[in-house]
Design an enzyme around this catalytic site. Structure first.
Site, PDB file in Angstrom:
ATOM      1  N   VAL A 203       4.151  -0.811   4.108  1.00 39.96           N
ATOM      2  CA  VAL A 203       2.609  -1.108   4.550  1.00 39.96           C
ATOM      3  C   VAL A 203       2.109  -1.952   3.651  1.00 39.96           C
ATOM      4  O   VAL A 203       2.081  -1.762   2.222  1.00 39.96           O
ATOM      5  CB  VAL A 203       1.939   0.294   4.764  1.00 39.96           C
ATOM      6  CG1 VAL A 203       0.605   0.042   5.262  1.00 39.96           C
ATOM      7  CG2 VAL A 203       2.855   1.114   5.686  1.00 39.96           C
TER       8      VAL A 203
ATOM      9  N   ASP B 157       5.553  14.925  13.860  1.00 43.64           N
ATOM     10  CA  ASP B 157       5.595  14.682  12.223  1.00 43.64           C
ATOM     11  C   ASP B 157       4.315  14.877  11.581  1.00 43.64           C
ATOM     12  O   ASP B 157       3.808  14.136  10.997  1.00 43.64           O
ATOM     13  CB  ASP B 157       6.250  13.195  11.977  1.00 43.64           C
ATOM     14  CG  ASP B 157       6.772  13.050  10.741  1.00 43.64           C
ATOM     15  OD1 ASP B 157       7.048  14.208  10.078  1.00 43.64           O
ATOM     16  OD2 ASP B 157       6.923  12.056  10.136  1.00 43.64           O
TER      17      ASP B 157
ATOM     18  N   GLY C  41       7.048   4.021   4.055  1.00 42.82           N
ATOM     19  CA  GLY C  41       7.739   4.838   4.924  1.00 42.82           C
ATOM     20  C   GLY C  41       8.772   4.702   5.782  1.00 42.82           C
ATOM     21  O   GLY C  41       9.518   3.799   5.115  1.00 42.82           O
ATOM     22  N   GLY C  42       9.425   5.558   6.538  1.00 42.67           N
ATOM     23  CA  GLY C  42      10.777   5.356   7.373  1.00 42.67           C
ATOM     24  C   GLY C  42      10.828   4.005   7.922  1.00 42.67           C
ATOM     25  O   GLY C  42      11.931   3.527   8.296  1.00 42.67           O
ATOM     26  N   PHE C  43       9.620   3.634   8.411  1.00 41.53           N
ATOM     27  CA  PHE C  43       9.627   2.609   9.382  1.00 41.53           C
ATOM     28  C   PHE C  43       9.848   1.191   8.341  1.00 41.53           C
ATOM     29  O   PHE C  43      10.168   0.205   8.742  1.00 41.53           O
ATOM     30  CB  PHE C  43       8.194   2.391  10.104  1.00 41.53           C
ATOM     31  CG  PHE C  43       7.955   1.407  10.773  1.00 41.53           C
ATOM     32  CD1 PHE C  43       8.536   1.535  12.355  1.00 41.53           C
ATOM     33  CD2 PHE C  43       7.531   0.083  10.669  1.00 41.53           C
ATOM     34  CE1 PHE C  43       8.461   0.311  13.390  1.00 41.53           C
ATOM     35  CE2 PHE C  43       7.577  -0.981  11.559  1.00 41.53           C
ATOM     36  CZ  PHE C  43       8.101  -0.680  12.867  1.00 41.53           C
ATOM     37  N   GLY C  44       9.232   1.371   7.153  1.00 40.85           N
ATOM     38  CA  GLY C  44       9.265   0.146   6.208  1.00 40.85           C
ATOM     39  C   GLY C  44       7.951   0.190   5.471  1.00 40.85           C
ATOM     40  O   GLY C  44       7.450   1.082   5.162  1.00 40.85           O
TER      41      GLY C  44
ATOM     42  N   LYS D 283       1.749  -2.670   8.956  1.00 41.69           N
ATOM     43  CA  LYS D 283       3.059  -1.852   8.569  1.00 41.69           C
ATOM     44  C   LYS D 283       4.282  -2.659   9.125  1.00 41.69           C
ATOM     45  O   LYS D 283       4.287  -2.727  10.419  1.00 41.69           O
ATOM     46  CB  LYS D 283       3.150  -0.305   9.341  1.00 41.69           C
ATOM     47  CG  LYS D 283       4.363   0.435   9.197  1.00 41.69           C
ATOM     48  CD  LYS D 283       4.304   1.910   9.575  1.00 41.69           C
ATOM     49  CE  LYS D 283       4.006   2.155  11.050  1.00 41.69           C
ATOM     50  NZ  LYS D 283       4.014   3.597  11.341  1.00 41.69           N
TER      51      LYS D 283
ATOM     52  N   LEU E  71       0.814  -1.170  -0.044  1.00 38.91           N
ATOM     53  CA  LEU E  71      -0.067   0.060  -0.157  1.00 38.91           C
ATOM     54  C   LEU E  71       0.771   1.314  -0.011  1.00 38.91           C
ATOM     55  O   LEU E  71       0.256   2.280  -0.433  1.00 38.91           O
ATOM     56  CB  LEU E  71      -0.867   0.028   1.163  1.00 38.91           C
ATOM     57  CG  LEU E  71      -1.988  -1.137   1.359  1.00 38.91           C
ATOM     58  CD1 LEU E  71      -2.755  -1.149   2.569  1.00 38.91           C
ATOM     59  CD2 LEU E  71      -3.062  -1.006   0.205  1.00 38.91           C
ATOM     60  N   GLY E  72       2.212   1.076   0.697  1.00 43.32           N
ATOM     61  CA  GLY E  72       2.788   2.426   0.676  1.00 43.32           C
ATOM     62  C   GLY E  72       4.223   1.904   1.428  1.00 43.32           C
ATOM     63  O   GLY E  72       4.360   0.789   1.736  1.00 43.32           O
TER      64      GLY E  72
END
Length: 958
Positions: free
Chosen positions: A632, A744, A627-630, A646, A624-625
């Site tokens: 999704v 953020d 980010g900085g975490f990893g 996520k 799906l997307g």
């Protein structure tokens, strides 16, 4: 020279401000003191309440001329101190009610409560102020005035001797109304008097439940005596009509015949006012006057309502015609010529508020007229929204009774929950859209309460948490507390209660719906069995039909539960004299010391294994997307619920610390505008968070146009998204314990569901802070996203709640403009800098996203842009709180509702297409006549005409 916001003159003559007229120099007759009356907190037989604020003692007085009774303020407020104005400001002609004031040096909000009035009725509320250097400081204050929970006006005492009256017409929703003085840090609020006058529901139809009218001016044209003020009893509603005297340019017309109103008159202008009028001395000229808009802190371009009263006072000979046009800013106010009727009241007025920077009124004769124009009186009002909903009235009555019984000395003034920034200490409220706030938590621990437990606590039907511990409460526990449907925690420990625990409470404890604490009450539960739940008798016949395997299963489960409880008690100890719920409905999972070494961390959500994640995501098939975490991933639970997973990447810069932070935060925050966590995974090296699925992706996708399946967001949808996002942030700052800073906030961290409802996401960088003092959070490094990061945070390394406000301001600018946080062409520039430069030119159309095709209320967009610029002020002290932002956005929504729901013109008479439903006049007949003598009663008053708008730019006049 200051602006001249309200003046009357002949055509081509020099305007003359009302501040220059002698009657404003306070040379008025004295109100004589009559009989002495007992102070009271009840309306008189006419429904009037008249308060002389700061009058010492408990006895009031009656005015000889008006016969109106004035009470001391002792029965209306329990705060503040009495003072006399300085002797140098006392004059022989000054009314008695100006001699003293009550000031409020303590507390942000102090209120007068006027009771025993009729809910839903329309009232005229008048507040009177005369500084008179009562405190010897020679520093006239500036403060805010509220009617109920809605902003009324700014009280600006610009000179020590200035006498100021503020008047509003509002619909009162409850059986009481409060007048509140708000300390804004510019001096100690004070007040000289308050008047309340009931009005018929049919009067002033522009005043509704959604909007109130604030008086700018009310003038009577024609008197030659500058002290000839008309009020009660000549005006049964005790409106105050000041004379407009301009003998050099205007000739007066008078009659002793009665000018009468008829049934269902919308304004009921009194005969004493309508018996005088003016015309130009030079018959070939016009009557002209004007006023300028007065910007308010929450409304830089307020709307105005004008009511002009006309009546023909001369019996005209045959073929004589008096007909004239009324024009606003050079355009017809009414499309046809208007002829006032002989001894009949009539009026021209607008029903839709007009919004201009200046209002030029011109009354000129038509070509068919043989006589010059006339005018008898005028009333000018600005419009204020009254859409903020006060706390549930039953909750208010209950908490007020509790306050009175225990003489609570906390900051308990005004409405308990609204505005949120002034909610009462030790209370927590719930806020739902379009419904009254409710009190859900009361913490009066260590508050010095004594006596019995008030029965009013049982009237707080929405309360969930009630803490009365560590007081001196005596007597028994009332059974009525068991009837509170939402009560989950009741703490009565540390008192002097006696007797037993009521059976209703014990039953609630037994069924697990209530946690009850009652330790350290020496005389409570002295009988060992008096605090134990009643054991239910089992039907012995039913046991015959229970299958043996089921019995064995129950035994096994019971033994297991017993062992677990014993182990838990041994590990954590027991709580003395605490009755616990018997059936816990949530499971707590300890992550243990393998996760950051914090063995105390517990999460109350579902725990997934890595294999569970593989199954629900179909082996992580759909991304799906990222980010900085990893990444999704899309997933589905066993019941078909769609979720977002996520999964932390092994190469992610965000590690265990951020994972734990977000997991812990999401387990304890619950708000409709925050993304909910369904569960988590901590399976060896694998870490993941499972969220509710937000089908419409990020706000950034919609702003940039990358969300191809939907068209460009309309303005009303953008406003709703802004409001919902602001509400989510407000909850983090005010509703969490401890409060949180997101750190953020950006368009990609605002997600939209299938109904385009906005929810804040990504809490891995959030930090707790001290909400009481709003102190900073110490950090070792700066986090956030370029374009959204607070410059003050960058400079100090110390983020505050105002850092989130700054970031939200950037998001709001993105919603208004459709542009990204950093514009990259022709050179990189912040959206804040670009917007400030564009708005400085005063043209909102150059700033608003062109894809919305002009489908918006221009004043609402201006207001939203102004909010965004205030949020992004360089200094955090100059920024509003998120609570302030939410309130302002609510007003933007109301403006847009008016735009969407009806005529897009803010005032139809400025367009030239006027119809009788928008602007109308009346002509009413009567055969009655009578002599009316002028009321000689003096009423000191000076309107605040000399305030000028503080905004350098604003919406163009439309």
């Amino acid at each position: 020279m200051p602006h001249q916001p309200f003046a009357c003159s002949m055509e081509q003559s020099t305007p003359r401000t009302m501040a220059a007229t002698p009657w404003l120099l306070l040379l008025l007759l004295c109100l004589a003191a009559g009989g002495v009356l007992q102070a009271r907190a009840q309306p008189d037989s006419k429904g009037f309440i008249s308060i002389d604020c700061g009058l010492p003692g408990l006895k009031g007085y009656a005015n000889e001329t008006t016969k109106l009774s004035y009470a001391t303020d002792a029965g209306f407020t329990d705060a503040g101190t009495n003072h006399n104005i300085s002797a140098e400001y006392v004059t022989p002609s000054m009314a008695r009610s100006w001699y003293n004031v009550r000031s409020f040096p303590d507390g942000a909000r102090n209120c007068y409560t006027l009771r025993s009035i009729e809910p839903g009725l329309k009232y005229l509320v008048r507040a009177r102020f005369k500084y008179g250097n009562y405190d010897g400081l020679d520093r006239p204050p500036v403060f805010d005035l509220y009617v109920g929970v809605n902003f009324w006006t700014v009280v600006n005492m610009t000179t020590r001797g200035l006498t100021l009256i503020e008047e509003a017409i509002v619909v009162v929703p409850d059986d009481y109304v409060q007048v509140c003085l708000i300390n804004t840090g510019a001096g100690t609020p004070f007040i000289s008097g308050i008047d309340l006058r009931p009005l018929k529901k049919t009067l002033y139809p522009q005043a509704t439940a959604a909007q109130g009218l604030v008086l700018l001016a009310r003038f009577n044209f024609g008197p030659t005596d500058e002290t000839a003020i008309v009020r009660y009893p000549d005006d049964p509603h005790d409106r105050v009509w000041f004379p407009w005297v301009d003998a050099a340019n205007l000739a007066e017309i008078t009659t002793k015949n009665r000018v009468q109103n008829v049934d269902n008159d919308l304004f009921e202008a009194p005969t004493a006012v309508m018996q005088t009028a003016v015309r130009p001395r030079n018959a070939s000229r016009n009557i002209e006057f004007y006023w300028e808009a007065e910007a308010q802190p929450n409304d830089p371009s307020p709307g105005y309502i004008a009511i002009m009263h006309f009546s023909e006072l001369q019996l005209l000979p045959d073929k004589a015609v008096r007909e004239f046009y009324v024009n606003l800013n050079g355009k017809p106010w009414y499309p046809e010529g208007y002829s006032p009727q002989y001894l009949y009241t009539g009026a021209t007025y607008n029903t839709v508020p007009s919004r201009h920077s200046r209002y030029n009124i011109s009354i000129n004769a038509t070509a068919n007229s043989t006589l010059p124009p006339i005018i008898n009186a005028v009333e000018i009002f600005s419009v204020i929204p009254t859409t903020i909903i006060a706390t549930d009235s039953k909750d208010v009555s209950a908490i007020m009774a509790i306050k009175a019984k225990y003489q609570v000395k906390k900051n308990w003034m005004g409405d308990p929950c609204v505005p949120k920034t002034m909610a009462w200490d030790s209370l927590t409220c719930s806020y739902a859209v379009a419904s009254a706030p409710r009190i859900i938590s009361v913490n009066l621990s260590s508050s010095g309460l004594s006596g019995d437990i008030s029965s009013s606590f049982a009237n707080l039907k929405a309360v969930q948490y009630l803490d009365l511990s560590k007081n001196k409460l005596m007597s028994s526990i009332p059974e009525s507390l068991s009837s509170l449907p939402s009560l989950a925690v009741l703490d009565l420990s540390g008192n002097q209660l006696n007797g037993s625990i009521p059976s209703g409470l014990l039953k609630r404890v037994q069924d697990g719906s209530l946690t009850l604490r009652y330790g350290n009450n020496p005389n409570l539960c002295t009988n060992e069995n008096s605090c134990q739940p009643t054991k239910t008798k089992r039907n012995s016949k039913r046991a015959i039909y229970i299958a043996v395997p089921v019995v064995l299963l129950v035994v096994i489960v019971s033994v297991t539960v017993l062992l677990l409880c014993l182990l838990k008690r041994k590990r954590h100890g027991s709580m003395n004299n605490s009755v616990k719920p018997q059936n816990e409905t949530t499971t707590s999972y300890a992550l243990g010391s393998d996760v950051g070494g914090d063995s105390s961390l517990r999460l109350e959500n579902r725990r997934f294994t890595y294999k569970d994640l593989e199954r629900i995501t179909n082996n992580f098939q759909l991304v799906l997307g990222r980010g900085g975490f990893g990444y999704v991933y899309d997933g589905f639970l066993e019941d078909g619920t769609q979720v977002a997973v996520k999964l932390r990447s092994h190469s992610s810069s965000q590690g265990v610390k951020e994972f734990l932070a977000e997991a812990q935060i999401l387990t304890r925050i619950h708000h409709k505008n925050l993304v909910s966590m369904i569960g988590y995974c901590k399976d060896g090296e694998y870490m993941a968070l499972v969220y509710e699925y937000m089908s419409e992706g990020t706000l950034q996708e919609h702003i940039s146009g990358n969300k191809h399946k939907r068209e460009c967001l309309p303005w009303r949808q953008r406003l709703r998204i802004a409001l919902e996002s602001a509400q989510g942030l407000e909850y983090l700052h005010k509703g969490c314990n401890p409060p949180l800073i997101h750190r953020d906030v950006k368009a990609t961290n605002i997600l939209l569901n299938s109904r385009l409802e906005a929810k804040i996401a990504d809490f891995g960088l959030s930090k707790a802070f001290n909400g009481d003092s709003d102190t900073h959070v110490s950090t070792n490094y700066i986090v956030g996203t370029p374009g959204y990061v607070d410059p003050e945070y960058q400079a100090t390394m110390q983020p505050t709640a105002k850092s989130d406000v700054y970031s939200f301001g950037v998001v709001l600018l993105e919603l208004v403009t459709g542009k990204p946080a950093i514009l990259r062409e022709p050179v990189h520039v912040s959206i804040i800098q670009w917007a400030r430069q564009q708005l400085a030119r005063g043209n909102i159309e150059d700033v608003v996203d062109a894809r919305m095709c002009g489908d918006y209320d221009v004043n609402g967009v201006w207001k939203a842009a102004d909010i965004a610029l205030k949020c992004t002020a360089q200094a955090s002290l100059q920024r509003p709180t998120m609570t302030d932002v939410v309130a302002q956005l609510h007003e933007c929504v109301e403006l847009e509702k008016g735009h969407v729901g009806g005529d897009t013109n803010s005032s139809s008479y400025t367009s030239g297409n006027v119809n009788s439903s928008t602007l109308s006049y009346g002509a009413y007949a009567t055969n009655q006549s009578a002599d009316v003598s002028q009321n000689s009663d003096a009423f000191e008053m000076q309107h605040n005409f000399n305030r000028v708008p503080t905004m350098p730019t604003g919406p163009a006049a439309r």
